[in-house]
Design an enzyme around this catalytic site. Structure first.
Site, PDB file in Angstrom:
ATOM      1  N   ALA A  14     -12.226  53.320   5.677  1.00  0.00           N
ATOM      2  CA  ALA A  14     -11.094  52.993   6.555  1.00  0.00           C
ATOM      3  C   ALA A  14     -11.306  51.665   7.273  1.00  0.00           C
ATOM      4  O   ALA A  14     -10.369  50.868   7.418  1.00  0.00           O
ATOM      5  CB  ALA A  14     -10.881  54.119   7.567  1.00  0.00           C
ATOM      6  N   GLN A  46     -11.546  65.474   7.321  1.00  0.00           N
ATOM      7  CA  GLN A  46     -10.691  66.659   7.157  1.00  0.00           C
ATOM      8  C   GLN A  46      -9.643  66.765   8.256  1.00  0.00           C
ATOM      9  O   GLN A  46      -8.445  66.730   8.006  1.00  0.00           O
ATOM     10  CB  GLN A  46     -11.559  67.922   7.164  1.00  0.00           C
ATOM     11  CG  GLN A  46     -12.456  68.062   5.951  1.00  0.00           C
ATOM     12  CD  GLN A  46     -13.151  69.423   5.897  1.00  0.00           C
ATOM     13  OE1 GLN A  46     -13.071  70.222   6.825  1.00  0.00           O
ATOM     14  NE2 GLN A  46     -13.847  69.693   4.798  1.00  0.00           N
ATOM     15  N   GLU A 113      -8.234  69.814  18.546  1.00  0.00           N
ATOM     16  CA  GLU A 113      -9.672  69.936  18.251  1.00  0.00           C
ATOM     17  C   GLU A 113     -10.431  69.949  19.574  1.00  0.00           C
ATOM     18  O   GLU A 113      -9.869  69.652  20.636  1.00  0.00           O
ATOM     19  CB  GLU A 113     -10.133  68.783  17.348  1.00  0.00           C
ATOM     20  CG  GLU A 113      -9.574  68.901  15.928  1.00  0.00           C
ATOM     21  CD  GLU A 113     -10.015  67.784  15.002  1.00  0.00           C
ATOM     22  OE1 GLU A 113     -10.634  66.814  15.466  1.00  0.00           O
ATOM     23  OE2 GLU A 113      -9.730  67.890  13.796  1.00  0.00           O
ATOM     24  N   HIS A 237     -22.295  68.223  13.590  1.00  0.00           N
ATOM     25  CA  HIS A 237     -21.043  68.985  13.566  1.00  0.00           C
ATOM     26  C   HIS A 237     -21.412  70.457  13.614  1.00  0.00           C
ATOM     27  O   HIS A 237     -22.290  70.897  12.862  1.00  0.00           O
ATOM     28  CB  HIS A 237     -20.248  68.661  12.299  1.00  0.00           C
ATOM     29  CG  HIS A 237     -18.823  69.112  12.367  1.00  0.00           C
ATOM     30  ND1 HIS A 237     -18.460  70.435  12.374  1.00  0.00           N
ATOM     31  CD2 HIS A 237     -17.673  68.408  12.451  1.00  0.00           C
ATOM     32  CE1 HIS A 237     -17.141  70.529  12.444  1.00  0.00           C
ATOM     33  NE2 HIS A 237     -16.639  69.313  12.502  1.00  0.00           N
ATOM     34  N   ARG A 284     -18.255  68.973  20.921  1.00  0.00           N
ATOM     35  CA  ARG A 284     -19.161  69.334  19.820  1.00  0.00           C
ATOM     36  C   ARG A 284     -20.614  69.520  20.210  1.00  0.00           C
ATOM     37  O   ARG A 284     -21.308  70.364  19.661  1.00  0.00           O
ATOM     38  CB  ARG A 284     -19.139  68.210  18.796  1.00  0.00           C
ATOM     39  CG  ARG A 284     -18.116  68.446  17.802  1.00  0.00           C
ATOM     40  CD  ARG A 284     -18.118  67.388  16.777  1.00  0.00           C
ATOM     41  NE  ARG A 284     -16.786  67.483  16.224  1.00  0.00           N
ATOM     42  CZ  ARG A 284     -16.263  66.642  15.389  1.00  0.00           C
ATOM     43  NH1 ARG A 284     -16.967  65.615  14.984  1.00  0.00           N
ATOM     44  NH2 ARG A 284     -15.049  66.823  14.944  1.00  0.00           N
ATOM     45  N   HIS A 347     -23.689  64.703  11.319  1.00  0.00           N
ATOM     46  CA  HIS A 347     -22.301  64.405  10.958  1.00  0.00           C
ATOM     47  C   HIS A 347     -21.874  62.979  11.269  1.00  0.00           C
ATOM     48  O   HIS A 347     -21.156  62.359  10.489  1.00  0.00           O
ATOM     49  CB  HIS A 347     -21.407  65.383  11.723  1.00  0.00           C
ATOM     50  CG  HIS A 347     -19.950  65.242  11.469  1.00  0.00           C
ATOM     51  ND1 HIS A 347     -19.387  65.443  10.233  1.00  0.00           N
ATOM     52  CD2 HIS A 347     -18.912  64.916  12.297  1.00  0.00           C
ATOM     53  CE1 HIS A 347     -18.069  65.269  10.293  1.00  0.00           C
ATOM     54  NE2 HIS A 347     -17.765  64.917  11.539  1.00  0.00           N
ATOM     55  N   ARG A 382     -19.130  61.522  20.443  1.00  0.00           N
ATOM     56  CA  ARG A 382     -17.778  61.164  19.992  1.00  0.00           C
ATOM     57  C   ARG A 382     -16.817  62.337  20.117  1.00  0.00           C
ATOM     58  O   ARG A 382     -17.134  63.462  19.706  1.00  0.00           O
ATOM     59  CB  ARG A 382     -17.816  60.725  18.531  1.00  0.00           C
ATOM     60  CG  ARG A 382     -16.432  60.486  17.949  1.00  0.00           C
ATOM     61  CD  ARG A 382     -16.512  59.990  16.536  1.00  0.00           C
ATOM     62  NE  ARG A 382     -17.024  60.978  15.627  1.00  0.00           N
ATOM     63  CZ  ARG A 382     -16.258  61.755  14.850  1.00  0.00           C
ATOM     64  NH1 ARG A 382     -14.945  61.652  14.899  1.00  0.00           N
ATOM     65  NH2 ARG A 382     -16.809  62.613  14.034  1.00  0.00           N
TER      66      ARG A 382
END
Ligand code: FAD
Ligand code: SIN
Length: 529
Positions: A14, A46, A113, A237, A284, A347, A382
């Site tokens: 990206a 995802q 999330e 993760h 997380r 992750h 993050r």
């Protein structure tokens, strides 16, 4: 062989493709990828991309959620920059044809999330990254000013010392890269180079990442004289599939966003409320530590993620990719009816090459964007779905700066070709694979979710041993992509451990039993070459 472009982009995810597409209207761009063009983490994303997109949500709220997840270490200017540019970034993707899921009354369906106080994640079912990668790649392939060069692993950045008239000038003039299929090293020169090489999560034994996440850009930038920061913040993760055969398959956080619960196998006890009032939707670092705690306390191999209480058609339509993959015979789980065994896995790399809001590194001629950077956005942890967003915003920012300052930079001088006169073919390739495995094992054992100074020191000793061996190997044998990765993994593991030893507190993703408290002042860990 030598090839020259106006601008060179190392990485075709990206960040790299966003930069290339925004430079290409004006200049010729070469994009290198060390494997296939779609083989980076982007295509594996995802859950989705975070942006403030509906009435009731605000930039201020997205900014605050990002800063809270980041445990106050974020650079507020960077957070504001990314959050405020997020809606336009999503709009650009939609214009390129990314088919974001439609909402019932709103334009797009927004999922939720961990750590987000609002529904603000646009997504393409549970395979958002694949759709984003495809759209960016299609536009890049169709652009006559963009040349995509797969299977070309950058070895090192080219600076003044590589010039025919060698100098101490640090300005970056391109890269040397080894052909992953045919062998042989080529020289790529350009007036500006952008690193978009992704993260380093394959430094650990268990990881959600594709195999190319070996921190190549971080290691190359460090060797070229750039500062590297906050490498201790490796994000684990919470929910990677636990399966003996199928490694590194992620179960998206959006499943918890839509009601998935974490439970102890056997008793079925839902344990997250014991750890945090936000339960499964805590940030997380908290969820991963809670799982790690339960695994160790009860001697378990995995915990369960269970969404079987929701309507089966809802589950299958929201998570079609996961449902289909887990239903295959090698796994054999019907996610609409059965719980999924999960464990935390490495992750995301929150730290990296220090950049400013234009994506500029410390070294002239070198820009960086995406997971390779420490832009100030993520701080100590993050926030979910802020990563692809960072790639889009900083890819554009770097492109704009290059376009705006193009006339100020002279073309590169004559550069020496790669010198292979003093090396031979290796007679012991197996050493590279052994060392790869060794790093990933001790990083998992000693530099994991819960750390101690003693374990970190053990890891550093091993890094130093491997560094000596690898450098000796590199000095004697022909370079291969595997050797490039091993050398970079050793470098980056050293940077991670050194940052972790420097931080004498527990903050965000860095948790150490020797310093369990958080210090009053939030300070970046900064390594200077
Ligand atoms: P990447 O997409 O990783 O691309 C790196 C590129 O660099 C590749 O083309 C690679 O070939 C190239 N490269 C590397 N080294 C070299 C070298 N030496 N020479 C030449 N080329 C090189 N983030 C979100 O925001 N939302 C999500 O839902 C989400 N889900 C995720 C799910 C999974 C399973 C994973 C692994 C990550 C997820 N992330 C998510 C994180 C996000 O996908 C990544 O942080 C982001 O895509 C990184 O993009 P990038 O462009 O920086 O690097
Ligand atoms: C996920 O879908 O859980 C990954 C989201 C992210 O890493 O941002």
């Amino acid at each position: 062989m030598e090839r020259t472009f106006d601008v060179l982009v190392i990485g075709s995810g990206a960040a790299g493709l966003s930069a290339a597409l925004n430079i290409a209207p004006h200049l010729k761009v070469g994009v290198l990828a060390k494997g296939g063009i779609s083989a980076g983490s982007t295509a594996w994303a995802q859950g989705g991309i975070a942006a403030v997109l509906e009435p009731g949500d605000t930039f201020e709220s997205h900014i605050e959620d990002t800063m809270i997840a980041g445990a106050g270490l974020n650079d507020r200017r960077s957070v504001e920059f990314v959050v405020e540019n997020a809606p336009a970034a999503i709009e650009r993707l939609a214009e390129l044809g990314v088919p974001f899921n439609k909402g019932e009354s709103e334009r797009w369906h927004l999922t939720r999330e961990g750590g987000h106080s609002h529904r603000r994640i646009v997504h393409v079912a549970d395979a958002t990254g694949r759709a984003v990668q495809q759209a960016l790649e299609k536009a890049a392939t169709e652009h006559s000013n963009i040349t995509l060069i797969p299977n070309m692993a950058a070895i090192d950045l080219v600076t003044g010392r590589h010039a025919v008239h060698a100098s101490s000038e640090k300005r970056v003039r391109g890269v040397y890269a080894v052909d992953a299929q045919g062998g042989g090293v080529s020289l790529f020169t350009a007036r500006a180079t952008i690193l978009a090489t992704g993260g380093a999560s394959r430094a650990w034994l268990y990881s959600t990442n594709p195999r190319g996440s070996t921190g190549d850009g971080i290691a190359m930038a460090w060797r070229a004289g750039c500062r590297v920061s906050n490498m201790e913040f490796s994000q684990f993760h919470p929910t990677c599939l636990h399966n003996v055969e199928v490694k590194n398959f992620l179960i998206t956080e959006a499943m918890r966003g839509e009601g998935g619960q974490l439970k102890i196998p056997g008793s079925g006890h839902r344990f997250m409320p014991d750890f945090d009032p936000r339960a499964e939707l805590a940030p997380r670092d908290i969820v991963a530590r809670a799982i790690d705690h339960e695994l160790k306390r009860l001697g378990l191999d995995f915990v369960h993620l269970d969404i079987s209480h929701r309507d089966p058609s809802f589950v299958r339509s929201h998570f079609p990719t996961i449902a289909e993959r887990l239903a295959q015979p090698d796994i054999g789980i019907d996610i609409a009816r059965e719980p999924i065994p999960v464990v935390p896995a490495a992750h995301y790399t929150c730290g990296g090459v220090v950049v400013d809001l234009h994506g500029r590194t410390d070294v002239p001629g070198l820009y960086a964007a995406g997971e390779v950077t420490q832009s100030g956005l993520h701080g100590a942890n993050r926030l979910a779905s802020n990563s692809v967003l960072e790639c889009l915003v900083f890819g554009l920012a770097a492109a704009r700066h290059i376009n705006d300052h193009w006339d100020e930079v002279a073309p590169p001088p004559a550069i020496r070709p790669w010198d292979e006169s003093r090396v031979t073919h290796s007679d012991e390739e197996v050493v590279v694979h052994h060392n790869w495995r060794e790093i990933r094992r001790f990083m998992w054992d000693y530099v994991g979710i819960v750390r101690t100074t003693k374990r970190l020191e053990r890891a550093l000793n091993r890094v130093e041993l491997l560094r000596q061996e690898t450098e000796e190997y590199y000095g004697h044998f022909r370079v291969t992509p595997d050797l490039v990765e091993l050398r970079n993994l050793v470098e980056v593991s050293g940077l991670i451990v050194r940052c972790a030893l420097t931080r004498q507190e527990s903050r965000g993703l860095h948790y150490t039993l020797d310093y369990p408290e958080m210090l009053p002042e939030a300070v970046d860990t900064m390594l200077v070459p």
